[in-house]
Design an enzyme around this catalytic site. Structure first.
Site, PDB file in Angstrom:
ATOM      1  N   ARG A 249      51.829  36.141  62.190  1.00 37.39           N
ATOM      2  CA  ARG A 249      52.496  37.364  62.660  1.00 37.39           C
ATOM      3  C   ARG A 249      53.990  37.311  62.381  1.00 37.39           C
ATOM      4  O   ARG A 249      54.618  38.343  62.112  1.00 37.39           O
ATOM      5  CB  ARG A 249      52.277  37.536  64.166  1.00 37.39           C
ATOM      6  N   GLU A 369      45.742  41.143  63.081  1.00 33.44           N
ATOM      7  CA  GLU A 369      46.584  40.128  63.746  1.00 33.44           C
ATOM      8  C   GLU A 369      47.127  40.644  65.081  1.00 33.44           C
ATOM      9  O   GLU A 369      48.284  40.421  65.420  1.00 33.44           O
ATOM     10  CB  GLU A 369      47.749  39.732  62.839  1.00 33.44           C
ATOM     11  N   ASP A 373      48.765  48.289  69.917  1.00 33.12           N
ATOM     12  CA  ASP A 373      48.624  48.411  71.373  1.00 33.12           C
ATOM     13  C   ASP A 373      48.673  47.049  72.045  1.00 33.12           C
ATOM     14  O   ASP A 373      49.359  46.857  73.058  1.00 33.12           O
ATOM     15  CB  ASP A 373      47.272  49.049  71.731  1.00 33.12           C
TER      16      ASP A 373
HETATM   17  P1  FAD Z   1      39.174  46.880  68.743  1.00 31.79           P
HETATM   18  O1  FAD Z   1      39.529  45.599  69.384  1.00 31.79           O
HETATM   19  O2  FAD Z   1      37.819  47.445  68.967  1.00 31.79           O
HETATM   20  O3  FAD Z   1      40.259  47.952  69.161  1.00 31.79           O
HETATM   21  C1  FAD Z   1      40.074  49.367  68.989  1.00 31.79           C
HETATM   22  C2  FAD Z   1      41.218  50.085  69.683  1.00 31.79           C
HETATM   23  O4  FAD Z   1      41.210  49.767  71.083  1.00 31.79           O
HETATM   24  C3  FAD Z   1      42.578  49.632  69.150  1.00 31.79           C
HETATM   25  O5  FAD Z   1      43.461  50.728  69.065  1.00 31.79           O
HETATM   26  C4  FAD Z   1      43.070  48.678  70.222  1.00 31.79           C
HETATM   27  O6  FAD Z   1      44.495  48.620  70.289  1.00 31.79           O
HETATM   28  C5  FAD Z   1      42.473  49.283  71.475  1.00 31.79           C
HETATM   29  N1  FAD Z   1      42.308  48.291  72.542  1.00 31.79           N
HETATM   30  C6  FAD Z   1      41.539  47.171  72.539  1.00 31.79           C
HETATM   31  N2  FAD Z   1      41.679  46.503  73.688  1.00 31.79           N
HETATM   32  C7  FAD Z   1      42.567  47.211  74.442  1.00 31.79           C
HETATM   33  C8  FAD Z   1      43.145  47.035  75.731  1.00 31.79           C
HETATM   34  N3  FAD Z   1      42.846  45.968  76.489  1.00 31.79           N
HETATM   35  N4  FAD Z   1      44.016  47.957  76.180  1.00 31.79           N
HETATM   36  C9  FAD Z   1      44.346  49.019  75.411  1.00 31.79           C
HETATM   37  N5  FAD Z   1      43.843  49.246  74.195  1.00 31.79           N
HETATM   38  C10 FAD Z   1      42.966  48.360  73.717  1.00 31.79           C
HETATM   39  N6  FAD Z   1      40.277  39.239  61.356  1.00 31.79           N
HETATM   40  C11 FAD Z   1      40.120  37.895  61.098  1.00 31.79           C
HETATM   41  O7  FAD Z   1      39.645  37.142  61.934  1.00 31.79           O
HETATM   42  N7  FAD Z   1      40.491  37.395  59.882  1.00 31.79           N
HETATM   43  C12 FAD Z   1      41.008  38.167  58.891  1.00 31.79           C
HETATM   44  O8  FAD Z   1      41.330  37.666  57.806  1.00 31.79           O
HETATM   45  C13 FAD Z   1      41.165  39.583  59.124  1.00 31.79           C
HETATM   46  N8  FAD Z   1      41.603  40.420  58.130  1.00 31.79           N
HETATM   47  C14 FAD Z   1      41.577  41.772  58.337  1.00 31.79           C
HETATM   48  C15 FAD Z   1      41.835  42.646  57.267  1.00 31.79           C
HETATM   49  C16 FAD Z   1      41.759  44.014  57.444  1.00 31.79           C
HETATM   50  C17 FAD Z   1      41.990  44.947  56.280  1.00 31.79           C
HETATM   51  C18 FAD Z   1      41.470  44.547  58.722  1.00 31.79           C
HETATM   52  C19 FAD Z   1      41.408  46.028  58.950  1.00 31.79           C
HETATM   53  C20 FAD Z   1      41.222  43.699  59.776  1.00 31.79           C
HETATM   54  C21 FAD Z   1      41.249  42.310  59.608  1.00 31.79           C
HETATM   55  N9  FAD Z   1      40.910  41.431  60.643  1.00 31.79           N
HETATM   56  C22 FAD Z   1      40.777  40.080  60.401  1.00 31.79           C
HETATM   57  C23 FAD Z   1      40.442  41.966  61.933  1.00 31.79           C
HETATM   58  C24 FAD Z   1      41.554  42.467  62.832  1.00 31.79           C
HETATM   59  O9  FAD Z   1      42.295  41.390  63.328  1.00 31.79           O
HETATM   60  C25 FAD Z   1      40.908  43.344  63.909  1.00 31.79           C
HETATM   61  O10 FAD Z   1      40.534  44.557  63.274  1.00 31.79           O
HETATM   62  C26 FAD Z   1      41.820  43.604  65.080  1.00 31.79           C
HETATM   63  O11 FAD Z   1      42.015  42.433  65.817  1.00 31.79           O
HETATM   64  C27 FAD Z   1      41.307  44.698  66.000  1.00 31.79           C
HETATM   65  O12 FAD Z   1      39.975  44.488  66.320  1.00 31.79           O
HETATM   66  P2  FAD Z   1      38.923  45.697  66.166  1.00 31.79           P
HETATM   67  O13 FAD Z   1      39.075  46.251  64.793  1.00 31.79           O
HETATM   68  O14 FAD Z   1      37.608  45.188  66.588  1.00 31.79           O
HETATM   69  O15 FAD Z   1      39.451  46.814  67.148  1.00 31.79           O
END
Ligand code: FAD
Length: 390
Positions: A249, A369, A373
């Site tokens: 980060r 990462e 939010d």
């Molecule tokens: P969710 O966790 O389902 O979140 C959805 C929404 O809900 C978001 O707006 C979030 O802010 C909100 N939210 C969640 N919890 C709360 C809360 N407690 N309060 C308020 N709002 C909340 N991951 C890896 O491990 N390795 C990688 O190399 C990697 N590369 C990536 C590359 C790309 C192109 C992308 C898109 C993602 C990658 N990621 C990777 C995954 C990334 O870290 C996750 O997408 C991210 O952590 C969010 O998880 P999620 O997509 O499941 O969203």
């Protein structure tokens, strides 16, 4: 002038050492020569330019802060930040490849690995002979990785690994994966999984509108036998992956400012040349407001990153400070990309200019990462002591 001009409104270069400037210029020159000419085409075709892996290794962009005896650069955090800034000025996907390799694969092996693991993996990852990926996120556990279902069971001289990871950068091309899984007691452990292990596959994720020049995939583990010597011995629990994420980060905070600089610089040059109503659009107050605000935000972010780099060098930076810088960088970069896109009018939506590609890329950077939010909630918790996200 028709080449990128690095904004330096508050003469930050005077705070940089000769080494910092050399590192920055080397990566800037590389991006100009090798990345800028191909990256738009790669993004349009959703192709990962595989040849950059060896190039980035040779340039020292993988694990710049890892000691030289393991193939790293032995550089400080400002040099690392400047490298990420220059790479992301080229493309967030290219920077992602370097962030994952250095901070999410090499760093955990260096920090949590055995001496044998360090000697086996780090030099090959540093040179780009091997590409690595980092598997934390799962289909049903993104912001809440502690709920992960991927697990290992003890089977004598090896573990049996089951589960799946989603959204994994570099996965389709990686030889090595650092994977986080729960043991039989529910404790999160790190493992080094290698391509070729039976039951391990890495299906590609298609249809992304963002980070199109970066390969993303799943990691699927179907009764994979992982030798016990592949367990990272020196860490347990969520602090393992979170420690890696703090390093990555930090690099992102610098990286996105590089993307913002490219958008600003493109908009500035375009607005000086584009004539409407008989004069350059840069002479209109509304366009000047956009340019002035872009440069103000870039300058603030540069200062924040520089200071954070000094704290990182002194081992005094807190994860919450890194969250603030990552979130701020993403926010200003997203806003600058949108404003810059408007300065270019219709041309702004084309691949003739890098802005729309940066804008779409930043949407991923805002989310991965730790989402925008979640980083805000980390700051909120740091200020108040009250956890609003659990
Ligand atoms: P969710 O966790 O389902 O979140 C959805 C929404 O809900 C978001 O707006 C979030 O802010 C909100 N939210 C969640 N919890 C709360 C809360 N407690 N309060 C308020 N709002 C909340 N991951 C890896 O491990 N390795 C990688 O190399 C990697 N590369 C990536 C590359 C790309 C192109 C992308 C898109 C993602 C990658 N990621 C990777 C995954 C990334 O870290 C996750 O997408 C991210 O952590 C969010 O998880 P999620 O997509 O499941 O969203």
């Amino acid at each position: 002038v028709d080449v990128f001009q690095s904004p330096d409104y508050f003469r930050l270069d005077e705070l940089l050492t000769q080494e910092h400037l050399l590192v920055r210029d080397a990566v800037r020159t590389y991006v100009k020569k090798e990345i800028s000419p191909i990256i738009e085409d790669c993004a349009q075709k959703a192709e990962f330019p595989q040849k950059i892996v060896a190039q980035l290794g040779e340039l020292g962009c993988f694990g710049p802060t890892i000691p030289e005896e393991y193939g790293g650069g032995g550089l400080d955090y400002i040099s690392y930040g400047l490298m990420m800034q220059e790479l992301e000025r080229g493309d967030s996907g290219v920077r992602s490849t370097a962030s994952v390799q250095g901070s999410l694969v090499m760093y955990p092996i260096y920090e949590y690995g055995s001496e044998e693991q360090r000697r086996k993996y780090l030099p090959r990852l540093a040179s780009g002979e091997w590409l690595g990926c980092f598997g934390l996120t799962e289909p049903n556990h993104g912001s809440d990785p502690g709920g992960m279902l991927t697990n290992i069971k003890d089977a004598g001289d090896h573990y049996i690994l089951n589960g799946s990871k989603m959204w994994i950068s570099n996965a389709p091309f990686a030889q090595v994966a650092v994977v986080w899984a729960k043991d039989e007691e529910g404790i999160i452990r790190g493992l080094i999984v290698e391509r070729g292990m039976e039951g391990f596959s890495t299906p590609t994720t298609h249809g992304k509108w963002s980070l199109r020049a970066s390969a993303t995939g799943e990691l699927v583990f179907d009764n994979v036998r992982v030798p016990k010597e592949n367990l990272l011995p020196n860490v347990q629990g969520l602090k393992g992956p979170l420690g890696c994420l703090t390093k990555a980060r930090y690099g992102i905070a610098w990286g996105v400012v590089g993307a913002a600089m490219d958008c600003y610089d493109t908009a500035l040059r375009y607005s000086m040349q584009r004539v409407q109503f008989g004069r350059p659009i840069a002479g209109f107050q509304l366009q000047q407001k956009k340019l002035a605000e872009m440069l103000t935000e870039i300058t603030k972010a540069q200062l924040l990153n520089w200071r954070l780099g000094v704290l990182m060098n002194e081992n005094k930076a807190t994860p919450a400070q890194v969250s603030m810088a990552k979130r701020n960088g993403c926010e200003i970069a997203a806003n600058i990309a949108r404003e810059a896109r408007q300065v270019l009018g219709g041309m702004g939506i084309t691949g003739e200019y890098p802005i729309m590609r940066h804008m779409m890329n930043i949407e991923s950077v805002l989310t991965y990462e730790g989402t925008h939010d979640v980083h805000l909630l980390i700051t909120g918790m740091d200020i108040t002591g009250l956890n609003a996200f659990k």
